[in-house]
Design a protein around this motif. Structure first.
Motif, mmCIF file in Angstrom:
data_model
loop_
_atom_site.group_PDB
_atom_site.id
_atom_site.type_symbol
_atom_site.label_atom_id
_atom_site.label_comp_id
_atom_site.label_asym_id
_atom_site.label_seq_id
_atom_site.Cartn_x
_atom_site.Cartn_y
_atom_site.Cartn_z
ATOM 1 N N THR A 208 0.834 -1.206 0.000
ATOM 2 C CA THR A 208 0.000 0.000 0.000
ATOM 3 C C THR A 208 0.865 1.252 0.000
ATOM 4 N N GLY A 209 2.160 1.099 0.332
ATOM 5 C CA GLY A 209 3.070 2.234 0.282
ATOM 6 C C GLY A 209 3.155 2.807 -1.122
ATOM 7 N N LYS A 210 2.841 1.962 -2.099
ATOM 8 C CA LYS A 210 2.854 2.443 -3.484
ATOM 9 C C LYS A 210 1.808 3.536 -3.675
ATOM 10 N N ASP A 211 0.766 3.507 -2.837
ATOM 11 C CA ASP A 211 -0.280 4.543 -2.937
ATOM 12 C C ASP A 211 0.114 5.842 -2.237
ATOM 13 N N THR A 212 1.179 5.806 -1.450
ATOM 14 C CA THR A 212 1.632 7.062 -0.841
ATOM 15 C C THR A 212 2.920 7.549 -1.515
ATOM 16 N N GLY A 213 3.251 6.968 -2.655
ATOM 17 C CA GLY A 213 4.360 7.514 -3.428
ATOM 18 C C GLY A 213 5.573 6.607 -3.564
ATOM 19 N N LEU A 214 5.602 5.479 -2.819
ATOM 20 C CA LEU A 214 6.759 4.580 -2.917
ATOM 21 C C LEU A 214 6.877 3.966 -4.309
ATOM 22 N N GLY A 215 5.766 3.911 -5.013
ATOM 23 C CA GLY A 215 5.724 3.192 -6.285
ATOM 24 C C GLY A 215 6.383 3.917 -7.443
ATOM 25 N N HIS A 216 6.414 5.241 -7.393
ATOM 26 C CA HIS A 216 6.981 5.958 -8.535
ATOM 27 C C HIS A 216 7.902 7.076 -8.073
ATOM 28 N N PHE A 217 9.169 6.824 -8.215
ATOM 29 C CA PHE A 217 10.148 7.857 -7.877
ATOM 30 C C PHE A 217 10.202 8.863 -9.019
ATOM 31 N N PRO A 218 10.265 10.140 -8.682
ATOM 32 C CA PRO A 218 10.050 11.158 -9.714
ATOM 33 C C PRO A 218 11.280 11.510 -10.538
ATOM 34 N N SER A 219 12.473 11.117 -10.086
ATOM 35 C CA SER A 219 13.654 11.739 -10.684
ATOM 36 C C SER A 219 14.741 10.725 -11.009
ATOM 37 N N PHE A 220 15.685 11.147 -11.833
ATOM 38 C CA PHE A 220 16.903 10.364 -12.039
ATOM 39 C C PHE A 220 17.949 10.748 -11.003
ATOM 40 N N ASP A 221 17.643 11.775 -10.219
ATOM 41 C CA ASP A 221 18.594 12.276 -9.233
ATOM 42 C C ASP A 221 18.384 11.551 -7.900
ATOM 43 N N TYR A 222 19.443 10.958 -7.386
ATOM 44 C CA TYR A 222 19.370 10.159 -6.162
ATOM 45 C C TYR A 222 18.885 10.991 -4.978
ATOM 46 N N GLN A 223 19.398 12.236 -4.870
ATOM 47 C CA GLN A 223 19.036 13.105 -3.739
ATOM 48 C C GLN A 223 17.545 13.463 -3.776
ATOM 49 N N VAL A 224 17.062 13.772 -4.972
ATOM 50 C CA VAL A 224 15.646 14.132 -5.123
ATOM 51 C C VAL A 224 14.774 12.949 -4.705
ATOM 52 N N ASN A 225 15.148 11.756 -5.177
ATOM 53 C CA ASN A 225 14.384 10.566 -4.803
ATOM 54 C C ASN A 225 14.474 10.293 -3.300
ATOM 55 N N GLY A 226 15.616 10.644 -2.701
ATOM 56 C CA GLY A 226 15.773 10.485 -1.255
ATOM 57 C C GLY A 226 14.764 11.347 -0.512
ATOM 58 N N ALA A 227 14.603 12.578 -0.967
ATOM 59 C CA ALA A 227 13.633 13.485 -0.348
ATOM 60 C C ALA A 227 12.212 12.960 -0.551
ATOM 61 N N TRP A 228 11.971 12.456 -1.755
ATOM 62 C CA TRP A 228 10.650 11.882 -2.081
ATOM 63 C C TRP A 228 10.341 10.706 -1.151
#
Ligand SMILES: [Zn+2]
Length: 304
Positions: A208-228
């Motif tokens: 269910t974490g995929k429904d709170t954003g775990l399913g799609h990371f927005p960036s190719f940037d590791y730091q941005v995805n870390g914040a996400w």
């Protein structure tokens, strides 16, 4: 824990860091008696050794339960389990998992053995693997580690391995350090099985974490995805506490998709008489649940 796409799923060093971080996230008062469950990827020598070390500290009780692979060694042991050694499994509420057979008699509460299908059984394999004719086949693993197995009737149409098709059962194995001398129901196989299955709640949270954003990371940037990831996990944690502290009934077990109906309720914040009021339309289906939740949160003692 965010890892590079190239990271392996069986990297023990990562598992150890994660366990340490998870324990560190608990309030100190809750770190002395722990139950740690891990899926099959966690059954590595290094992680089990680390868990054993945590369990060996004076004044601490750490019980672990980690998934285990069904290999040739385990299959050989399974073939030797006598039928009467299988005990019926119970569900999380302590109830026996059985259902009526297709050709059961008309009395739905009968006691005919043939009319009931036991859904799942559990047994211990430690003795067969440790003291079999080939000697200790778990050599190299801590002496306190015990190995258990649950067998279940697969769902109709499920893909079975050859081994599973042989007996018509699907097997799941796990290991635990729960001492064989544990007294009472805590030491019974059915409880040890039910205790391991709390891991299913973790699997649910990941799903269910995929429904709170775990399913799609927005960036190719590791730091941005870390914040996400941090934002997504914060959302999951807030939902978990909301369900635990403020909701009941179906909503307390609801998945993020359903909870959106509560979180996205239209409301108006009204000021007046030196107070602020949140006005929810009375006809909104979850208006009562939201009001009750608010009152429960309001009644909580202030954090120190
Ligand atoms: Zn019957």
């Amino acid at each position: 824990m965010l890892r590079r796409g190239s990271a392996g799923s069986n990297t023990a060093a990562d598992h150890i860091a994660l366990v340490d971080a998870a324990i560190g996230a608990l309030p100190p008062g809750f770190r002395r008696r722990l139950m740690i469950t891990v899926d099959g990827a966690g059954a590595s020598h290094d992680l089990i050794a680390r868990l054993d070390k945590l369990a060996a500290r004076p004044g601490y009780q750490v019980i672990y339960s980690a998934g285990w692979m069904l290999g040739e060694r385990e299959k050989a042991a399974l073939r030797l389990v006598p039928e009467q050694a299988w005990q019926i499994a119970i569900d999380g509420r302590g109830e026996v998992r059985e259902r009526r057979a297709d050709d059961a008699c008309a009395d739905s509460r009968c006691a005919h053995r043939a009319c009931w299908i036991e859904e799942a059984h559990v047994t211990e394999l430690t003795g067969l693997l440790r003291e079999g004719p080939d000697g200790d086949r778990l050599r190299g693993w801590p002496a306190a580690m015990r190995i258990f197995v649950r067998r279940e009737r697969p769902h109709p149409g499920a893909q079975l391995t050859l081994f599973e098709a042989e007996g018509g059962w699907r097997y799941s194995l796990w290991v635990t350090n729960r001492p064989a001398a544990t007294k009472g129901w805590l030491g019974q196989n059915a409880y040890i099985d039910a205790a391991h299955r709390v891991q299913a709640r973790v699997e649910d949270a990941i799903r269910t974490g995929k429904d709170t954003g775990l399913g799609h990371f927005p960036s190719f940037d590791y730091q941005v995805n870390g914040a996400w990831l941090t934002a997504s996990m914060t959302g999951q944690i807030l939902l978990a506490w909301l369900k635990l502290l403020a909701l009941d009934g179906d909503l307390a077990r609801a998945e993020p998709k359903t909870l959106r109906r509560v979180l996205h309720a239209a409301a108006r914040l009204v000021r007046g008489g030196r107070r602020r009021r949140l006005k929810i339309q009375a006809s909104w289906p979850w208006a009562e649940a939201i009001t009750a939740a608010w009152q429960r949160i309001d009644a909580l003692p202030q954090a120190p």
